[in-house]
Design an enzyme around this catalytic site. Structure first.
Site, PDB file in Angstrom:
ATOM      1  N   HIS A  84      27.485  20.775  29.441  1.00 54.75           N
ATOM      2  CA  HIS A  84      27.268  20.277  30.795  1.00 54.75           C
ATOM      3  C   HIS A  84      27.836  21.251  31.819  1.00 54.75           C
ATOM      4  O   HIS A  84      29.043  21.275  32.091  1.00 54.75           O
ATOM      5  CB  HIS A  84      27.909  18.893  30.955  1.00 54.75           C
ATOM      6  CG  HIS A  84      27.758  18.325  32.332  1.00 54.75           C
ATOM      7  ND1 HIS A  84      28.741  17.584  32.959  1.00 54.75           N
ATOM      8  CD2 HIS A  84      26.727  18.408  33.221  1.00 54.75           C
ATOM      9  CE1 HIS A  84      28.315  17.230  34.156  1.00 54.75           C
ATOM     10  NE2 HIS A  84      27.108  17.718  34.343  1.00 54.75           N
ATOM     11  N   SER A 121      24.296  14.950  32.216  1.00 58.65           N
ATOM     12  CA  SER A 121      25.593  14.581  32.789  1.00 58.65           C
ATOM     13  C   SER A 121      25.980  13.148  32.449  1.00 58.65           C
ATOM     14  O   SER A 121      27.094  12.727  32.726  1.00 58.65           O
ATOM     15  CB  SER A 121      25.559  14.740  34.313  1.00 58.65           C
ATOM     16  OG  SER A 121      24.583  13.876  34.875  1.00 58.65           O
ATOM     17  N   GLU A 178      31.591  21.234  30.494  1.00 55.76           N
ATOM     18  CA  GLU A 178      32.025  20.219  29.539  1.00 55.76           C
ATOM     19  C   GLU A 178      31.220  20.377  28.249  1.00 55.76           C
ATOM     20  O   GLU A 178      29.992  20.333  28.271  1.00 55.76           O
ATOM     21  CB  GLU A 178      31.811  18.817  30.111  1.00 55.76           C
ATOM     22  CG  GLU A 178      32.745  18.500  31.279  1.00 55.76           C
ATOM     23  CD  GLU A 178      32.456  17.159  31.926  1.00 55.76           C
ATOM     24  OE1 GLU A 178      33.415  16.455  32.270  1.00 55.76           O
ATOM     25  OE2 GLU A 178      31.264  16.831  32.106  1.00 55.76           O
ATOM     26  N   ASN A 185      32.825  13.129  35.519  1.00 55.00           N
ATOM     27  CA  ASN A 185      32.086  12.047  36.163  1.00 55.00           C
ATOM     28  C   ASN A 185      32.717  10.678  35.898  1.00 55.00           C
ATOM     29  O   ASN A 185      32.693   9.805  36.767  1.00 55.00           O
ATOM     30  CB  ASN A 185      30.626  12.052  35.709  1.00 55.00           C
ATOM     31  CG  ASN A 185      29.801  13.099  36.432  1.00 55.00           C
ATOM     32  OD1 ASN A 185      30.282  13.748  37.362  1.00 55.00           O
ATOM     33  ND2 ASN A 185      28.567  13.286  36.010  1.00 55.00           N
TER      34      ASN A 185
END
Length: 605
Positions: free
Chosen positions: A155, A134, A167, A205
């Protein structure tokens, strides 16, 4: 307008056929990834470092499929067949026949690099190697192999069987065919793949943790309580969780490491973990998993919040310290009309002021229309409509406000016009009457200082539409009296609103947290890091937000967004708050969003 980015076309080589999938690591995430592939008919070879890890992974898989059976999402026969397609082992050499290997081990570059180096010599030359990291560099991991062009980031979000977002992280050497084949495969799994470049945090994120870090900093600076910060974002933006509660859920140690990694790679000061995070991690206050974080929980791993020393008690509930019988409202626009309706529905007599009789009549017509729609849906009665309208009266003269107990100003966001109005209200209104402004961005102290009663001036920032949105930001200046603040909070509760308190600085709570996040999204698009569609998808599906950043910007209006972002930059002088050039250019071009049919997207079709 920024042209949409598209992933590179697939290479001329035929698309890969995926039959056998390898998964390295059987923690919660790895087991979830194995389940996703097995559920869709793929043979899965799952590897852990030892027998204990294998046993733990088997328990994860059985518990997850048992839950699905209990919820009737899966039959027992299908669950057994799913588990039968997963072969568990302890040797990477078992992955020789895998067409795709997804690594999902601990977030350690050394550990992951060693795994990729070994996998490179085991799998076939055409097999794809993927990491579920991540935050770590996919490019750096790819250099541990002899074929870095076949390495990609995949991800998944937790829990992998439920969350649709994935992702797909490309490096500068990832083959276009690898990217296309992975996207196609994820689509077959019912996932929503979004493509982005290789930088710490990827899409979700990067945007989420900048926002969370800012919220933690706001709390650290004692600008607002934890409860008010969280309530502001839940009720003001429709977020499923407040930022501090979300940090507790994620784990403060995890959040700190992600922010630290993002900061080391990008050197963006807004990603430098705010000091309180490090202090809490050092003290072992990691959130839900330890039973204490920003909040205190019933026990470790419990979602149940319990009272602690910082929890407001019954004695902290606000009371009306001023008698409020009649409410005055200045303005006849959408916000003003909504505020009039809110107070009248709550049983208050409301006198509102418009610039002309037509404007005054328009407010009554708007409230009448709203009631007629509710009556059609069975949510109101003709009797209720008559009662509310009987409590509403309009005038074109400010002088008629001489007897009201509180005036709520809801006119144009122009400081010169507002200060002139407050000078007049100061002369007209009786001593002790509270003067409130609904401004969302202007300094309230500038309005207070032109009156002889700055202690009675306060912000009441309603959210649009006022009849529906529950939040009101109660904004006190350095001069506002404590009894006035308490009275306004109590008044908000009486009219069915959730009041949050803060002091008089740009953005208050909601805009100060929301607009830097939106600005970061524009910078991400501007850098060609990902498309507007993929960024919106990532934030809606990965973070459960009601709207993606570009959808929201086009609804709010890019001109409004730019004005707020400029105010934040001028107030805080934070380089990261400087408006993104792309936002400036769109506004200059007249691409303001839905209201002009063009913004980040074209609405003219």
């Amino acid at each position: 307008m920024m042209p949409p980015m598209s992933s590179d076309a697939a290479s001329e080589t035929p698309a890969r056929t995926f039959t056998t999938i390898g998964v390295v690591g059987l923690g919660t995430m790895g087991a979830g990834i194995a389940e996703v592939f097995a559920r869709h008919g793929y043979s899965v070879l799952a590897v852990e470092k030892d027998d204990e890890g294998v046993a733990r992974g088997r328990r994860h898989l059985e518990a997850s499929t048992d839950r699905a059976v209990d919820r009737e999402k899966l039959s027992r026969e299908d669950a057994d067949a799913l588990l039968g397609r997963i072969t568990l082992g302890t040797s990477l050499k078992d992955l020789t026949d895998a067409d795709l290997v997804v690594e999902a081990v601990v977030e350690s570059m050394d550990v992951k690099t060693a795994i990729f180096r070994e996998l490179d010599s085991i799998v076939a030359p055409g097999a794809i190697l993927a990491t579920n990291t991540s935050s770590l560099s996919v490019t750096e991991l790819s250099t541990a192999t002899s074929h870095p062009s076949r390495v990609v980031g995949i991800h998944f979000f937790n829990p992998a069987p439920v969350q649709r977002l994935v992702e797909v992280v490309r490096t500068v050497v990832t083959e276009p065919g690898v990217l296309a084949d992975v996207q196609s495969l994820l689509g077959e799994l019912g996932k929503s793949p979004v493509v982005c470049g290789d930088k710490a945090g990827f899409i979700a994120n990067t945007l989420l943790f900048g926002y969370l870090n800012h919220a933690a900093s706001m709390f650290e600076g004692k600008y607002a309580t934890r409860e008010d910060i969280d309530a502001a974002m839940r009720f003001g933006c429709g977020y499923p969780m407040g930022p501090l509660a979300l940090l507790d859920l994620i784990g403060l140690d995890t959040a700190y490491e992600i922010l630290e990694t993002m900061y080391r790679q990008g050197r963006d000061r807004l990603h430098a973990p705010t000091p309180i995070l490090k202090q809490m991690v050092t003290a072992g206050l990691l959130g839900r998993k330890t039973g204490r974080g920003f909040y205190t929980y019933e026990q470790p791993d419990s979602p149940v919040v319990v009272a602690d020393a910082a929890t407001p008690g019954a004695d902290d509930q606000p009371e009306l310290r001023h008698d409020i019988s009649q409410v005055g409202v200045v303005g006849t626009g959408t916000m003003a009309s909504g505020i009039v309706e809110v107070f009248a529905k709550a049983g208050y007599d409301v006198l509102f002021v418009g610039r002309s009789q037509d404007k005054v009549d328009g407010v009554v017509a708007t409230i009448t229309k709203n009631f007629d729609k509710q009556i059609q849906r069975g949510r109101a009665t003709e009797e209720q409509k008559s009662e509310v309208l009987a409590r509403v009266s309009g005038t074109t003269s400010l002088d008629d406000l001489s007897s009201v107990d509180i005036v709520v100003e809801a006119i144009a966001e122009d400081l010169a016009i507002k200060t002139t109005l407050f000078e007049n209200l100061d002369e007209i209104c009786k001593p002790g009457a509270i003067l409130a402004t609904t401004t969302s961005s202007l300094p309230i102290i500038s309005m207070a200082k032109v009156t002889s009663r700055p202690q009675d001036v306060i912000g009441m920032h309603f959210f649009n539409p006022a009849t529906i949105m529950k939040l009101v930001e109660v904004v006190s200046t350095v001069s506002t009296g404590d009894e006035v603040t308490e009275t306004v909070r109590a008044l908000c509760a009486k009219v069915g609103k959730v009041a949050v308190s803060c002091t008089d600085r740009a953005g208050f709570i909601v805009n100060a947290l929301l607009f830097p996040y939106l600005n970061d999204a524009v910078k991400m698009l501007e850098a060609h890091y990902a498309t507007a569609d993929d960024i919106d998808t990532a934030m809606k599906q990965g973070c459960a937000l009601p709207m993606g950043p570009f959808e929201l910007l086009d609804v709010v209006g890019n001109d409004v967004s730019l004005a707020i972002q400029r105010e934040l930059y001028l107030e805080f002088r934070e380089p990261g708050f400087a408006p993104a050039p792309l936002l400036e250019h769109l506004v200059t071009a007249g691409y303001l969003g839905r209201k002009t049919k063009k913004g980040f997207r074209d609405y003219s079709r």
